[in-house]
Structures are given as C-alpha cells and as structure tokens.
Design an enzyme around this catalytic site. Structure first.
Site, PDB file in Angstrom:
ATOM      1  N   CYS A 188       0.811  -1.224   0.000  1.00 35.23           N
ATOM      2  CA  CYS A 188       0.000   0.000   0.000  1.00 35.23           C
ATOM      3  C   CYS A 188       0.842   1.270   0.000  1.00 35.23           C
ATOM      4  O   CYS A 188       0.466   2.270  -0.623  1.00 35.23           O
ATOM      5  CB  CYS A 188      -0.966   0.007   1.177  1.00 35.23           C
ATOM      6  N   HIS A 207      -1.319   1.528   7.022  1.00 33.37           N
ATOM      7  CA  HIS A 207      -1.925   1.424   5.701  1.00 33.37           C
ATOM      8  C   HIS A 207      -2.163   2.843   5.190  1.00 33.37           C
ATOM      9  O   HIS A 207      -2.571   3.722   5.954  1.00 33.37           O
ATOM     10  CB  HIS A 207      -3.246   0.648   5.788  1.00 33.37           C
ATOM     11  N   ASP A 234      -8.603   3.313  -2.667  1.00 37.77           N
ATOM     12  CA  ASP A 234      -7.623   2.380  -2.107  1.00 37.77           C
ATOM     13  C   ASP A 234      -7.355   1.300  -3.145  1.00 37.77           C
ATOM     14  O   ASP A 234      -8.161   0.394  -3.341  1.00 37.77           O
ATOM     15  CB  ASP A 234      -8.162   1.764  -0.818  1.00 37.77           C
TER      16      ASP A 234
END
Length: 290
Positions: free
Chosen positions: A68, A107, A122
């Site tokens: 991420c 994250h 995302d």
C-alpha cells in the site's frame, strides 16, 4: 510523473480531461486489474522505500507491483498530477476481531473530493478485501462491489471499513482446513480518521513492517492481482484463483501448491511480475486470510 506512461502500464486508453467520478472509477479499476499488491521485495533482498520516483520506476517501468505504501502513494501522485482534489490518509489495519485495529497507521489510502462529495480510493489492499472502485464517504451505506458489500462506518470521527462476504467453496477439498480461507461473513478491514498526513508519517512503519520478525510481511511472501471475475493470489507456495459468483452466493476458490521451480513462471504469467532478484518464498504461521 509521466501520466501517459502510467496509463499505458494500466491499459487505460480513454480521455482524462474530465475530473469526474466516472474517470476516477475507471482508472481505479484499471490499476487494481493491472498492478499487483505484493511484498516480494522483502523476500528478494530488496529495500522498500517511500521515495515516489523509486516507486514509479519499480511499478510503472519495471513490471512490478507493491504494497500500500507504494501503490497508493503512486495512485495519489497520479490523481494530484491529473488535478483531482486529493489528500493522503493513514489507516490502521484490523489485526483480528478481538483486538480490533492496530496501534499505529500501517496502511495508506487516498481521499478524493469531487463535486463536494468525498470518496476513499484504495488500490492496494489485495485479495478479497480489495475494492475495485472508490467508496463514497457516507456512514452506514451499503456499497456492493464484485468482492461483496462494503460499508464505511463513522464511529465518532474514526471511520471503519467493513465487508460482508459470500461463502467460500473450495474446489480442492484438501485445502478446506487451511487458515488462508476466510470463513467470516462480516469482517472489519481497517479504521482511519480524516486528518491528512504526509509521506514521512509512514517512514517508521515502513521500516518496521519489512524488518520486524513478527510482521505479517516478513512472515509471508504475498502477491495478489484482481481479475475481471475475481482475483489471483500467491502466498508462499500456495497459488489461488478465486471466482466471484454473487448469483450463487459463493466464491469459488481453486487452490494448489506450486514448487520452487514454478514460482517465477507463475509470477510472470499470472501476475505480470518480473523479478530481478531471486525470491525466497515464505509462509509462516501468522494470521492472514485471502
């Protein structure tokens, strides 16, 4: 940032002159279908950095994916370059149902504002928790996608992303007891606040995630890529192809173990990942489900 080069990498050939939701949805989906979520650098003796230019070269020019802190950083850069109103947010991944979210932001996600409405973009959680399109930042709203029904819940300024899943159906019965298979109908994925952060917010956690012997990412080598019908996953030596069948209320999971000799070919053919250094697959016992 060369937008045309990035768009070629994700196979996007359309116009991006309109900074609207339709364009955002399209490039978001193209990204997750083309660029894998993977932590393979850790198991190839490579250092993962938060430097955007290094991330760009790795993912766009060298046929790799990333985790991420790489994929979502790259996507945020793309959105800013295009002209979208976007900021970076930090999120805490849910460790398990009993312990809830972790203690620190591990994250990275992006918030995008279009015509006065906010969305969470995302492109790098991977496996069955990966959203294909941005989620509208509205509390309690069911937002059905291919993987299941996602919801964002506002709990007094802390937002929680949760998902309702379908039942798994394994093609190979011998994998029925494998702890990689998620059997919970509803699960929380991560929580976050709307306070913008800068990239240096993630320096320490980036180092910890790739060096701590207790980290998920040092204990498992992971690669995941979304497909038009589901996703592909490789955890250690276990390769999975998952097909979503919402009309039947199930996800069909075809799992098999592959040999060391098959690893590189599988990464190339199934994930379009080309490694420069030798991968040492790892799949130790820590909590993780696809």
């Amino acid at each position: 940032m060369n937008l045309d080069e990035y768009f070629r990498r994700i196979g996007f050939n359309g116009s991006y002159s309109k900074l609207d939701l339709a364009t955002l949805k399209l490039i978001h989906k193209q990204h997750v279908m083309s660029l894998p979520f993977e932590n393979l650098s850790i198991h190839c003796g490579e250092r993962i950095t938060t430097d955007l230019e290094v991330i760009y070269d790795k993912i766009v020019r060298n046929s790799r994916g990333g985790w991420c802190l790489e994929n979502n950083s790259l996507f945020g850069w793309v959105l800013r370059e295009m002209g979208y109103d976007t900021v970076t947010l930090g999120a805490k991944v849910v460790i398990d149902a009993a312990n809830g979210c972790g203690p620190s932001d591990n994250h990275l996600i992006n918030k995008v504002v279009i015509d006065g409405k906010s969305y969470i973009a995302d492109v790098s959680f991977g496996m069955s928790s990966q959203v294909w399109e941005p989620l509208e930042l509205v509390s309690g709203k069911d937002q059905p996608q291919a993987a299941g029904i996602f919801r964002l819940i506002d709990q007094g300024g802390v937002w929680v992303l949760e998902k309702t899943s379908r039942k798994p159906k394994l093609v190979n019965p011998e994998f029925n007891k494998l702890d990689l298979v998620n059997r919970k109908e509803k699960k929380e994925i991560y929580c976050f606040t709307l306070t913008p952060v800068e990239v240096d917010h993630f320096y320490e956690i980036s180092h910890q995630l790739q060096t701590d012997p207790n980290s998920l990412f040092t204990n498992k080598s992971i690669c995941s890529l979304q497909t038009p019908t589901g996703f592909r996953g490789l955890v250690g030596w276990t390769y999975s192809e998952v097909t979503y069948k919402p009309e039947e209320g199930i996800d069909v999971i075809d799992m098999r173990d592959i040999s060391d000799d098959e690893i590189d070919q599988t990464l190339r053919e199934k994930f379009n990942v080309k490694l420069q250094n030798k991968l040492q697959p790892v799949n130790k016992k820590v909590s993780y489900t696809i």
